[in-house]
Design an enzyme around this catalytic site. Sequence first.
Site: not given
Length: 253
Positions: A67, A113, A207
């Site tokens: 994302h 993700d 992240g």
Amino acid sequence: MNLQQLFTALILWLFSVCSETHAQRIIGGQEVQKYSIKYQASVQTEKGEHYCGGTLVHEQWVVSAAHCWRPSQYMKVVLSEHDLDETEGYEQVFNVSKLYIFPLYTYWNYNNDIMLIKLSEPAQLNANVQPVTLPDKNARPLRGDVCTVSGWGTTQVYNLKLSNVLRAVDVREMPYCNMYYWGRITASMVCAGSLFGGKDSCQGDSGGPLVCNGCLEGIVSWGIGCANPFYPGVYTNVRWYVDWINWYINNDM
């Protein structure tokens, strides 16, 4: 959980909410010693604005969250970064050569993700910059292990201002967090935090790394708010993607 345990949890939850409202948070953490987290990467816009974290897993490869994707020409990766507001001369700044998002990533529930970033050239490995160890996908499951999450994310729940310095906090892996998230936790996710809140990753940490026992076990992905009681942070479970990561490292020359 019996009635007495439920009542105790409720009292502790109320205490946590009242006592943490104005606390400094990564959330609940502290500034780290400069360059002590050698694998930490800052994923930035082409103008040098930090917006996500990342983890160096090879001299030319960084892992982040899917994302956090942007077109590669609008991204930079910085290693050996500590204070976002200062240039200290140790930073290594890279353009992005290639981006790979796991093909089964679904943005509406953050399943799978994970994103691989190939740097424009290999990093210079030194006292400040070293890749993290990937986990053994066949190792014993995490069960309440203490892990470290780091980043430049917001330090207060209701304040969107990023931290200018790298911060970290120790959180505990929570194996039964699916009960708090109504079955939304898939096998490709892992949870970590504190049952009663106060310790978590937050906006701007996405992240970034969750490291347990010296290995990259998670990638900051999502959660309900930040540092909320009974809602631990949700991380991409890196063990599921070790073969995928290694394939690109070994074959994308």
